[in-house]
Design a protein around this motif. Sequence first.
Motif, mmCIF file in Angstrom:
data_model
loop_
_atom_site.group_PDB
_atom_site.id
_atom_site.type_symbol
_atom_site.label_atom_id
_atom_site.label_comp_id
_atom_site.label_asym_id
_atom_site.label_seq_id
_atom_site.Cartn_x
_atom_site.Cartn_y
_atom_site.Cartn_z
ATOM 1 N N GLY A 163 0.800 -1.215 0.000
ATOM 2 C CA GLY A 163 0.000 0.000 0.000
ATOM 3 C C GLY A 163 0.829 1.260 0.000
ATOM 4 O O GLY A 163 0.392 2.316 -0.486
ATOM 5 N N ARG A 183 -6.013 -3.545 -3.263
ATOM 6 C CA ARG A 183 -7.423 -3.694 -2.888
ATOM 7 C C ARG A 183 -8.136 -4.681 -3.818
ATOM 8 O O ARG A 183 -8.988 -5.451 -3.387
ATOM 9 C CB ARG A 183 -8.124 -2.334 -2.910
ATOM 10 N N THR A 220 -3.724 2.613 2.743
ATOM 11 C CA THR A 220 -3.620 1.870 1.495
ATOM 12 C C THR A 220 -4.673 2.347 0.505
ATOM 13 O O THR A 220 -5.863 2.140 0.700
ATOM 14 C CB THR A 220 -3.803 0.360 1.756
ATOM 15 N N ARG A 230 -3.800 1.925 -2.911
ATOM 16 C CA ARG A 230 -3.338 1.312 -4.152
ATOM 17 C C ARG A 230 -4.387 0.331 -4.687
ATOM 18 O O ARG A 230 -4.770 -0.630 -4.016
ATOM 19 C CB ARG A 230 -2.014 0.599 -3.905
ATOM 20 N N TRP A 257 -4.993 -1.069 6.477
ATOM 21 C CA TRP A 257 -5.754 -0.541 5.349
ATOM 22 C C TRP A 257 -5.861 0.985 5.355
ATOM 23 O O TRP A 257 -6.219 1.587 4.348
ATOM 24 C CB TRP A 257 -7.185 -1.125 5.354
#
Length: 715
Positions: free
Chosen positions: A634, A689, A683, A685, A680
């Motif tokens: 991420g 995901r 993140t 990206r 998360w």
Amino acid sequence: MPTGTDLLVHATVVGGLGLAATGLDRGEIGPSLLCRTAPAGPDGHAVVCANTAYGGSGTTPEERSAADRSFAGSTLAVCPAAGDGAFDPAPLGLVDLVGAARRLAVAAGTAVEPDPALSRVVAVRRYGEVTAIEAALTFRVPRPVEPDAPQPRFGPPHPPLAPAPADTVTVHQQVTLRPPPEPGYRPVELDPGSGATARLTVHRYDRIHLRDAPVTLAARFRPGRPIVFTLDPAMPDAVRDAVLTGGNRWAEAFAAAGLPEMFRVEPLPAGADLDDPRRNVVYWVHRADRGWSMGLTQLDPRTGEVLRAVVRLGSHRIEQVRALAEAVLAPYTGGPDGPAAVEAVVAARLRQLAAHEIGHGLGFAHNFASHTHSVPSVMDYPAPRFTVDGDRPVAHLPYAEQLGPWDHHQVARLYGGSQEPPPDTAPTWVTDADARTDDAADACGATWVVPGEPLGALAEVLAVRSAALRRFSPAVVPPGSDPQELERRFLLLQLLHRHQATAVAKLVGGTRRRYADTTTAGFDGAVTPVGDDEQLAALAALAPLLDPGQVRVPAHVRPLPGPAAGRPARDGRFARRTADAFDATAAVVAAVDVVAGPLLAPARLNRVAEAPGDRAVLTELLAVTAGHAIGLLGADTGDPCTETVGWTLLRRFETTLADPALYQHARIAAVETVAAGPWWRDTTRAAVRARWAAIERAAHEHPAELPAPPPGAPL
């Protein structure tokens, strides 16, 4: 030989194939058989193998007859009459008693048949009461790789089963016939606390109304008789001296058990025959590939009495120990003591190895928990111990130079009759079934580790690894070596901690157990789970090994050259997806997966997920693996090493989730735990995901296959 008698039949490979992967090494043995001879027509005599595992049960003729008639025997050969009621045993030598056809078929991937026209009896010899038949057994073997066919892109080339251009291989087998030993030997039922080898199980149907029929017997020599092991004269002087010293360590234990002069190891006397089947031998065996040394026994299959021990020490595996010592010590700097330090490590390993394999010949099992003892057992699988002196690794005492307390206990228990528990050996012992695999539940059973408590030993190994990597240079190989040897040494350093990390991973979801019967153990204390605090400490010790800085290939190491002048690639290099160029990504993947693989093994995840409590261990296990991967990916650093670590961890987690061995409740708990994690937050990206969304949907696709880590055993 006279007909109508009982015979013990054994087989030994006296001329091997030279490929450890087939198991057909010189010194390999077949099963121990009780055979009975009977007339087969006017001019023949059948040699019939009795089913000693199930037949022969009872004390009266009627009981034994009922057991014998309930289970089939096997006719091995029909031998021609030789006059005066005797028969010629030569045809028995042509029976494939060592299972060569089966072993070759496994290696070739197709059926392999003997060629009777090319097989022959070489000689029939007499050694006192023992008859030995040497035969050349020839098999037709299809070639898995033709000489001009392209070699595998990943991994080493296939060694051929047959020498070019032939499609046949010939294995020399010695079949021996001996009369049963004289009465007086007392069979010993296997005691779980003795450390003896469980090699023989018989069934006692005459008492099945009182207890279960299977009875496991310990294998041992007849107490009171001298036990002498004879060395192969092909050993180089330095090897012979090390094997003599290491093997004769057992004499001390026999003397301490009140059995002086009962044991010794000695060179082959002048003019003696090494293949004399009455001798206990230590063969020096050569192979084209690295494989195991072995300590094997030929038994009386009715009682477990050892009639002959056959030990083979593989010369090729010593190369691995030497290469490891060279990688760590970088000895070829021009100083006078460098190569001598490597020779000292190899000699110490040979002493330990000789004691280990001869110990198997004496009837002793592995002890994979002895790294916690004051002195490790020689029946353990040790790694060489290096330490750091200033900024350089040294090897002051790479292997223990004496028997451990457990070894003394084994001799006293099996040969001296002592029942005293050994001091300083808690936990007492863990053998193969509970230690061999990376996902084994026993927290104490570990192989190829240095002595000591697992977390402290891991820190010690990592310090050595760091120092050795800083000093990595062409000084890790002898001058004039093929350049590919540099990568083979670097691999050993890059993965130096692999076995120690596995030992620490076994604390996670692990248990500790005592080997005992229900009289002494029951359920109380027989199995104790590792506490949560200890499991969390193990995870804390392993987490740094999954950071990019720990697994990155140092700048001064790369690029590493491949083979010179078209020489063939050798085993011991990293997998390649870069054609002939050094694959730094493969080195990172291997270093990550030798830690993540054992941690995320389905069996371990099942145990952790079903443990009572607040799931703190499960949460932390997933945090240092899948959660760490999402955090690295991420961040989108663009660093190739960081990307490789993240995707390798995520693929390993995905592979575990797809494994049918993982229980559904463990799978759901793992997915929910990772989905709820804090990694998360930063993140964004899309690729990460999207991958996670596929995992949450249970993505029935097969995840990208991870390259198998290079082999690490045996050392």
